[in-house]
Motif scaffolding. Structure first.
Motif, PDB file in Angstrom:
ATOM      1  N   SER A 127      -5.302  -4.384  -0.080  1.00 38.60           N
ATOM      2  CA  SER A 127      -4.198  -5.336   0.000  1.00 38.60           C
ATOM      3  C   SER A 127      -4.008  -6.064  -1.322  1.00 38.60           C
ATOM      4  O   SER A 127      -2.884  -6.323  -1.748  1.00 38.60           O
ATOM      5  CB  SER A 127      -4.453  -6.356   1.117  1.00 38.60           C
ATOM      6  N   TYR A 136       2.496  -3.755   2.843  1.00 38.83           N
ATOM      7  CA  TYR A 136       1.396  -3.496   1.902  1.00 38.83           C
ATOM      8  C   TYR A 136       1.012  -2.020   1.884  1.00 38.83           C
ATOM      9  O   TYR A 136       0.669  -1.470   0.848  1.00 38.83           O
ATOM     10  CB  TYR A 136       0.162  -4.336   2.288  1.00 38.83           C
ATOM     11  N   SER A 176       2.110  -6.127   7.449  1.00 40.96           N
ATOM     12  CA  SER A 176       1.055  -5.248   6.951  1.00 40.96           C
ATOM     13  C   SER A 176       1.624  -3.953   6.391  1.00 40.96           C
ATOM     14  O   SER A 176       1.149  -3.436   5.381  1.00 40.96           O
ATOM     15  CB  SER A 176       0.058  -4.943   8.074  1.00 40.96           C
TER      16      SER A 176
END
Lengths: 603, 193
Positions: free
Chosen positions: A202, A93, A90
């Motif tokens: 995202s 991103y 994560s």
């Protein structure tokens, strides 16, 4: 600049400090541990250092600091990145503001690891730039570059040396303090469109990441760490591609030879395509000498396909290089000789030696784990039992004669595996052994799982008050931090009681009779129960008066040897003796001897 | 000209410190130095080694078989295990006292070290034996074998520095309370052919 003799890991830490490091955190794991320890040793006022409770926690702490503009480094071994992979994927991103380097040490061999996984794949999987140094000097220089790229591109970067770079020593040129870069973090600026991950964000980030990585591939083609060493003769149509420590073996093998062209790849991701294309021009065959997975080999094969280049790419995929284990100077020089059609250098042939004794690693003399394992083994003799182990020194409890580790998978797995066995085989007494540091790192959720799901098992915490295997790092149970503070110890007993384990008993394993009695009593109870065997690591305490075998009393039954496997008990001229250079005086053997022949030596 | 040194023995014999001291002395002489050694799990009673190289132009911290100018072996079987790394005309210093692995003690194996010493005598032209057990006993500590081995190498002129230079490096690297004991071990002169 001045010259010092540094371990690779120390050079990485010193390089990071020269790059203005503000925060470093990590979890110990060979071969990565010394990076954080060195940073702590040379800690400037402004640096925050911590051993986090595990790699996931470390990566998240690091991310928070990098959001504020801190130059941040997070250290771990390769399997640690599996634990930290959730925040990693994560964070790729979200990105960072301050330079953030995730130092992940790979371990070809493997020498001290469960797997031979290749972090270069994690780089392409997470789409994060990756640096792969070849030497200690390059590690020192490259870690500084890594911070600069991270900050320029607002992305965490991976820095992945391997064991032979981490643990090599070399005289290296390093900066003096007045040459250091200094970074003053701006602080956290609230911006939910930047720091809060949502599907829309995202999607946009994904587009930008792909664009950035295409750009980085071009930028890395000019990066100094990616090099082409030209061939000695321009008509040579063979080339060698390599990376990391293997590149230095290639250089050794090509000394005093008419060398072919050599491509060195220091940024496996994004792959420097232009550089590689320049190398592939005018070549017929390329041998890829890599450790772990054939990452460069696949990239070159892909490039040849993409650009219709008539170059044969050889390596692990083609069966020219063995697929597992580490390379050596010898293996690389043989691989190159076969590839080039050179005769193998003449070897000094020695006659067959006498049978060599094997020396598997063993628990140290005086190790409290030996006493704990022996106590459980004695208590459960003749009963159907399973002993699930975990990651740490105590994995060595698998060796004969203790033979007390039936499973070992990954950090914190034992406590859950034993539940699975128990649900399948209810007539088996299920035990899980876990060390104190591993308990805090990843066994607490397992204990909660056991209590909630009504498992029938005994959790045995081997509490030696340190993280022994990796060289004695503090952890939440030790009451010391890497900032030098003395803090409240987190009690394992309180944690276990807090999550609902009703029976928790703490025993000194060197009180053998009491320890055996406790195991017998507790293991007979239903449900989840725990024993904490508490005794400090033998390496941390002053040895006591050593033990000696009274040859008058010794009946030669060898019970001390065949029950304990202590390296300080030896035989010489048919007699059982203690080795005074190893014995720590723990006294376990004296409690095992059936005739009381072992006692404290007179001073 | 590069010089390649291989130290080998069993975890806990103090090999890493010797490697550090040789490196420090070689740096003092202006050489580039690289080394690589066993770290981690294998240290616990396992076979351990340290490769060390110094000279003008070194690419890799490790070297291949048949390339060690000098081997210092702290244990006879470990000397035999690593012997393929010795140059044809290289020199090896060996401590004669065997370290019995737990596996050998358990199986009541016949390993006593003497068969290893016999093999070394047959196959090495430049062999220096050190009775480390006797030396440690005379110095009064079982934990100074490493300094005895280093002192022997230096006294035989096998390393490009003097005993006093080794002593200076030692004093910078060991705790002051152990310096005198280690100095005695470095200077210990007894060795047998």
């Amino acid at each position: 600049m001045h010259k010092e003799f540094l371990m690779g890991n120390a050079a990485i830490a010193r390089g990071a400090l020269a790059a203005g490091l503000n925060l470093i955190c990590g979890y110990p794991g060979t071969p990565s541990t010394e990076v954080l320890e060195t940073a702590a040793k040379y800690k400037p006022e402004t640096l925050y250092v911590e051993w986090s409770v595990n790699e996931k926690a470390a990566l998240e702490v690091g991310a928070g600091a990098a959001y504020c503009g801190s130059r941040t480094m997070v250290t771990m071994k390769q399997v640690g990145l599996n634990v930290a992979s959730d925040p990693l994927m994560s964070l790729a991103y979200i990105g960072v503001k301050g330079g953030m380097v995730i130092m992940v040490a790979d371990d070809p061999g493997p020498i001290s690891s469960q797997t031979e996984q290749d972090t270069r794949h994690f780089a392409s999987f997470s789409k994060l730039p990756c640096f792969d140094p070849s030497t200690v000097q390059e590690a020192y220089d490259m870690i500084q570059d890594a911070f600069a790229y991270s900050e320029t591109y607002h992305t965490p970067v991976l820095f992945r040396p391997t064991t032979r770079v981490c643990h090599a020593y070399s005289s290296v040129m390093i900066k003096d303090p007045e040459e250091f870069y200094h970074n003053t973090p701006e602080g956290f600026i609230k911006d939910s469109s930047r720091w809060v991950i949502f599907p829309k964000l995202s999607y946009q980030a994904h587009m930008q990441i792909e664009k950035r990585n295409a750009e980085l591939s071009a930028v890395f083609s000019d990066y100094a760490g990616n090099q082409i060493l030209p061939a000695a003769k321009t008509d040579c149509r063979k080339g060698i591609a390599s990376h990391g420590i293997s590149f230095t073996y290639v250089k050794e093998a090509l000394k005093d030879r008419e060398n072919p062209a050599v491509l060195k790849i220091s940024t496996p991701f994004p792959f420097p395509e232009q550089k590689a294309l320049a190398f592939l021009q005018n070549l017929d065959e390329v041998l890829c000498i890599e450790e772990l997975d054939p990452v460069i080999e696949r990239e070159l094969t892909y490039l040849c396909g993409k650009h219709h280049l008539p170059v044969r790419i050889l390596g692990k995929l083609s069966g020219h290089i063995r697929t597992a284990g580490e390379n050596t100077c010898d293996s690389v020089s043989q691989d190159i000789a076969s590839f080039m059609g050179w005769e193998n250098p003449e070897e000094h042939k020695l006659p067959e030696p006498p049978a060599l004794p094997v020396r598997p690693p063993v628990l140290c003399a005086g190790c409290p784990h030996r006493a704990s394992f022996y106590a459980v083994k004695t208590a459960m003799k003749g009963k159907k039992s399973v002993f699930c182990g975990d990651i740490g020194c105590y994995t060595l409890g698998n060796a004969m004669p203790l033979d007390m580790v039936d499973t070992c998978l990954c950090m914190g797995a034992g406590v859950n595996i034993t539940q699975g066995i128990g649900h399948t085989e209810p007539d088996t007494a299920c035990f899980a052994f876990v060390g104190d540091s591993t308990f805090f790192a990843s066994a607490i959720t397992g204990a909660v799982n056991a209590v909630y799901n009504q498992a029938d098992m005994t959790l045995v915490v081997l509490d030696n008050s340190t993280t022994a295997m990796t060289g004695h790092q503090p952890h939440p149970g030790t009451g010391r931090t890497m900032m030098g503070e003395i803090v409240q110890k987190i009690s394992i007993e309180d944690v276990l009681k807090g999550v609902g384990v009703k029976t928790v008993e703490t025993v000194n394993p060197f009180s053998l009779q009491e320890a055996v009695g406790t195991v017998k009593k507790i293991s007979a109870e239903k449900g989840v129960k725990a024993i904490i065997f508490k005794s400090p690591c033998a390496m941390l305490i002053k040895p006591q008066q050593i033990l000696e075998v009274d040859q008058q009393k010794c009946i030669g039954c060898r019970k001390c040897i065949t029950s304990l496997g202590c390296p300080a008990i030896v035989t010489a001229d048919g007699k059982v003796k203690t080795d005074d250079s190893l014995c720590t005086g723990c006294g376990l053997c004296a409690q095992v001897c059936p005739v009381g022949a072992i006692g404290r030596a007179e001073t | 000209m590069n010089q390649n040194l291989l130290l080998c023995g069993v975890g806990g014999q103090g090999i890493v410190l010797v490697s550090k001291l040789v490196a420090s002395c070689a740096m003092q002489k202006g050489y580039d130095v690289m080394s690589a050694e066993t770290i981690g799990m294998a240290q616990k009673g396992g076979s351990v080694f340290s490769f060390l190289r110094f000279g003008e132009e070194i690419a890799s911290p490790m070297f291949g078989r048949g390339q060690a100018d000098l081997m210092i072996a702290f244990e006879p079987a470990e000397a035999v295990r690593m012997l393929p790394y010795l140059k044809k005309d290289g020199c090896i210093i060996v401590n004669t006292k065997p370290v019995m692995p737990v596996t050998a003690v358990l199986k009541a194996s016949a390993y006593q070290g003497t068969e290893m010493l016999a093999y070394l005598k047959q196959n090495v032209s430049r062999l220096i034996l050190v009775n480390g057990e006797k030396a440690c006993h005379e110095i009064g500590s079982p934990r100074v074998l490493n300094m005895i081995m280093l002192g022997t190498a230096v006294r035989h002129g096998l390393l490009p520095f003097s005993v006093s230079e080794a002593e200076t490096a030692m004093r910078q690297n060991v705790r002051p309370q152990f310096a005198e004991l280690n100095q005695k071990a470095l200077a210990y002169a007894e060795s047998e052919k």
